[in-house]
Design a protein around this motif. Sequence first.
Motif, PDB file in Angstrom:
ATOM      1  N   THR A  78      37.376  41.024  42.377  1.00 30.15           N
ATOM      2  CA  THR A  78      38.634  40.280  42.300  1.00 30.15           C
ATOM      3  C   THR A  78      38.568  39.350  41.102  1.00 30.15           C
ATOM      4  O   THR A  78      37.612  38.599  40.934  1.00 30.15           O
ATOM      5  CB  THR A  78      38.869  39.482  43.595  1.00 30.15           C
ATOM      6  N   LEU A  79      39.580  39.463  40.258  1.00 31.34           N
ATOM      7  CA  LEU A  79      39.634  38.682  39.027  1.00 31.34           C
ATOM      8  C   LEU A  79      40.756  37.663  39.135  1.00 31.34           C
ATOM      9  O   LEU A  79      41.886  38.018  39.481  1.00 31.34           O
ATOM     10  CB  LEU A  79      39.929  39.577  37.820  1.00 31.34           C
ATOM     11  N   ARG A  80      40.404  36.424  38.793  1.00 29.21           N
ATOM     12  CA  ARG A  80      41.414  35.365  38.768  1.00 29.21           C
ATOM     13  C   ARG A  80      41.743  35.025  37.314  1.00 29.21           C
ATOM     14  O   ARG A  80      41.117  35.538  36.403  1.00 29.21           O
ATOM     15  CB  ARG A  80      40.906  34.155  39.540  1.00 29.21           C
ATOM     16  N   ARG A  81      42.739  34.197  37.126  1.00 31.26           N
ATOM     17  CA  ARG A  81      43.163  33.789  35.781  1.00 31.26           C
ATOM     18  C   ARG A  81      41.948  33.413  34.930  1.00 31.26           C
ATOM     19  O   ARG A  81      41.116  32.604  35.367  1.00 31.26           O
ATOM     20  CB  ARG A  81      44.102  32.591  35.911  1.00 31.26           C
ATOM     21  N   GLY A  82      41.827  34.016  33.765  1.00 31.32           N
ATOM     22  CA  GLY A  82      40.728  33.690  32.871  1.00 31.32           C
ATOM     23  C   GLY A  82      39.468  34.495  33.112  1.00 31.32           C
ATOM     24  O   GLY A  82      38.463  34.278  32.437  1.00 31.32           O
ATOM     25  N   ASP A  83      39.512  35.425  34.057  1.00 31.00           N
ATOM     26  CA  ASP A  83      38.349  36.291  34.308  1.00 31.00           C
ATOM     27  C   ASP A  83      38.491  37.597  33.521  1.00 31.00           C
ATOM     28  O   ASP A  83      39.597  38.126  33.381  1.00 31.00           O
ATOM     29  CB  ASP A  83      38.230  36.648  35.792  1.00 31.00           C
ATOM     30  N   VAL A  84      37.356  38.096  33.045  1.00 32.43           N
ATOM     31  CA  VAL A  84      37.344  39.388  32.347  1.00 32.43           C
ATOM     32  C   VAL A  84      36.412  40.342  33.090  1.00 32.43           C
ATOM     33  O   VAL A  84      35.473  39.930  33.764  1.00 32.43           O
ATOM     34  CB  VAL A  84      36.884  39.258  30.871  1.00 32.43           C
ATOM     35  N   TYR A  85      36.701  41.626  32.937  1.00 31.44           N
ATOM     36  CA  TYR A  85      35.891  42.660  33.587  1.00 31.44           C
ATOM     37  C   TYR A  85      36.074  43.958  32.818  1.00 31.44           C
ATOM     38  O   TYR A  85      37.163  44.245  32.321  1.00 31.44           O
ATOM     39  CB  TYR A  85      36.329  42.838  35.040  1.00 31.44           C
ATOM     40  N   VAL A  86      34.998  44.738  32.731  1.00 36.57           N
ATOM     41  CA  VAL A  86      35.073  46.041  32.076  1.00 36.57           C
ATOM     42  C   VAL A  86      34.769  47.128  33.106  1.00 36.57           C
ATOM     43  O   VAL A  86      33.702  47.125  33.731  1.00 36.57           O
ATOM     44  CB  VAL A  86      34.084  46.133  30.905  1.00 36.57           C
ATOM     45  N   VAL A  87      35.722  48.035  33.291  1.00 41.41           N
ATOM     46  CA  VAL A  87      35.468  49.207  34.126  1.00 41.41           C
ATOM     47  C   VAL A  87      34.759  50.234  33.248  1.00 41.41           C
ATOM     48  O   VAL A  87      35.308  50.681  32.243  1.00 41.41           O
ATOM     49  CB  VAL A  87      36.784  49.809  34.676  1.00 41.41           C
ATOM     50  N   PRO A  88      33.517  50.598  33.623  1.00 42.21           N
ATOM     51  CA  PRO A  88      32.777  51.545  32.784  1.00 42.21           C
ATOM     52  C   PRO A  88      33.460  52.916  32.755  1.00 42.21           C
ATOM     53  O   PRO A  88      34.078  53.332  33.735  1.00 42.21           O
ATOM     54  CB  PRO A  88      31.410  51.644  33.481  1.00 42.21           C
ATOM     55  N   ARG A  89      33.316  53.593  31.633  1.00 41.39           N
ATOM     56  CA  ARG A  89      33.928  54.923  31.507  1.00 41.39           C
ATOM     57  C   ARG A  89      33.480  55.827  32.662  1.00 41.39           C
ATOM     58  O   ARG A  89      32.348  55.740  33.131  1.00 41.39           O
ATOM     59  CB  ARG A  89      33.570  55.547  30.163  1.00 41.39           C
ATOM     60  N   GLY A  90      34.419  56.661  33.092  1.00 43.74           N
ATOM     61  CA  GLY A  90      34.079  57.625  34.127  1.00 43.74           C
ATOM     62  C   GLY A  90      34.089  57.064  35.535  1.00 43.74           C
ATOM     63  O   GLY A  90      33.827  57.800  36.483  1.00 43.74           O
ATOM     64  N   THR A  91      34.384  55.784  35.676  1.00 40.96           N
ATOM     65  CA  THR A  91      34.354  55.145  36.996  1.00 40.96           C
ATOM     66  C   THR A  91      35.732  55.186  37.646  1.00 40.96           C
ATOM     67  O   THR A  91      36.707  54.675  37.096  1.00 40.96           O
ATOM     68  CB  THR A  91      33.907  53.671  36.865  1.00 40.96           C
ATOM     69  N   GLU A  92      35.791  55.798  38.834  1.00 45.17           N
ATOM     70  CA  GLU A  92      37.048  55.800  39.585  1.00 45.17           C
ATOM     71  C   GLU A  92      37.393  54.365  39.972  1.00 45.17           C
ATOM     72  O   GLU A  92      36.540  53.635  40.494  1.00 45.17           O
ATOM     73  CB  GLU A  92      36.903  56.641  40.865  1.00 45.17           C
ATOM     74  N   HIS A  93      38.637  53.978  39.697  1.00 45.04           N
ATOM     75  CA  HIS A  93      39.053  52.621  40.053  1.00 45.04           C
ATOM     76  C   HIS A  93      40.541  52.591  40.387  1.00 45.04           C
ATOM     77  O   HIS A  93      41.296  53.467  39.978  1.00 45.04           O
ATOM     78  CB  HIS A  93      38.717  51.631  38.926  1.00 45.04           C
ATOM     79  N   ARG A  94      40.922  51.564  41.116  1.00 40.89           N
ATOM     80  CA  ARG A  94      42.336  51.386  41.487  1.00 40.89           C
ATOM     81  C   ARG A  94      42.677  49.902  41.443  1.00 40.89           C
ATOM     82  O   ARG A  94      42.317  49.141  42.341  1.00 40.89           O
ATOM     83  CB  ARG A  94      42.626  51.907  42.887  1.00 40.89           C
TER      84      ARG A  94
END
Lengths: 133, 133
Positions: A78-94
């Motif tokens: 869970t990302l809040r205002r000002g948070d960053v995240y990288v979904v790695p390639r090939g990773t199923e996400h929603r």
Amino acid sequence: MTFSGPVSLDTALASFDDLWSPRIVTRVNDYDVRIAKVAGEFVWHAHDDTDEFFLVLDGELTIALRLPADDGRESAVTLRRGDVYVVPRGTEHRPSSAEGASILMFEPTGTVNTGDHEGDVPEHITRTTGSAL
Amino acid sequence: MTFSGPVSLDTALASFDDLWSPRIVTRVNDYDVRIAKVAGEFVWHAHDDTDEFFLVLDGELTIALRLPADDGRESAVTLRRGDVYVVPRGTEHRPSSAEGASILMFEPTGTVNTGDHEGDVPEHITRTTGSAL
């Protein structure tokens, strides 16, 4: 890259209301900087050829994940205002957002937002490589 | 890309005080997402092989420019919190911030922050490809 002036993300976000329909704010080499307003659930998908960067500008974004390191078991960040995240390639996400969020993404120009999702997408989602502001 | 959790930019910014010394927050393919605290003047430089993306997280950043479209005459853009700007590749530029600012940058991993600047840099500047948080 055509020279153009600074862009206010607040002004850019105020210029559209569509959900799950990224706008291209600017380009960096062969990458897009895209912003989107989101609410509710997106579709499960993966991008086999690229990582995907998220920065939450406002609100809260949840990204459900099926990570190879977890043998594909579902987890979530869970990302809040000002948070960053990288979904790695090939990773199923929603991605989803119960209360709504504004997000910034960095991804190669031409990347389809629904990735490898097959079949139709729900009516509240636009399948797109991003549109102009 | 090693899996890692979300990063709060506020927490990341609170973890260091050095000026003009970018920290790598995360990687996206072969790009770095870097953050920096800045105050005063950087050096004039260009990156011949890459555009450079700036997002102002706090404060105000001025980027002096010598744009080919202006026959190299000096101009400047001023970015406030939430503004983004891309310095086109090959463009001489000099970031500065009279009152101080926090910024986020996207650029290819390995990009030297001082670009083609030759000779020494002032003591308040670190010549770097970015360091870990």
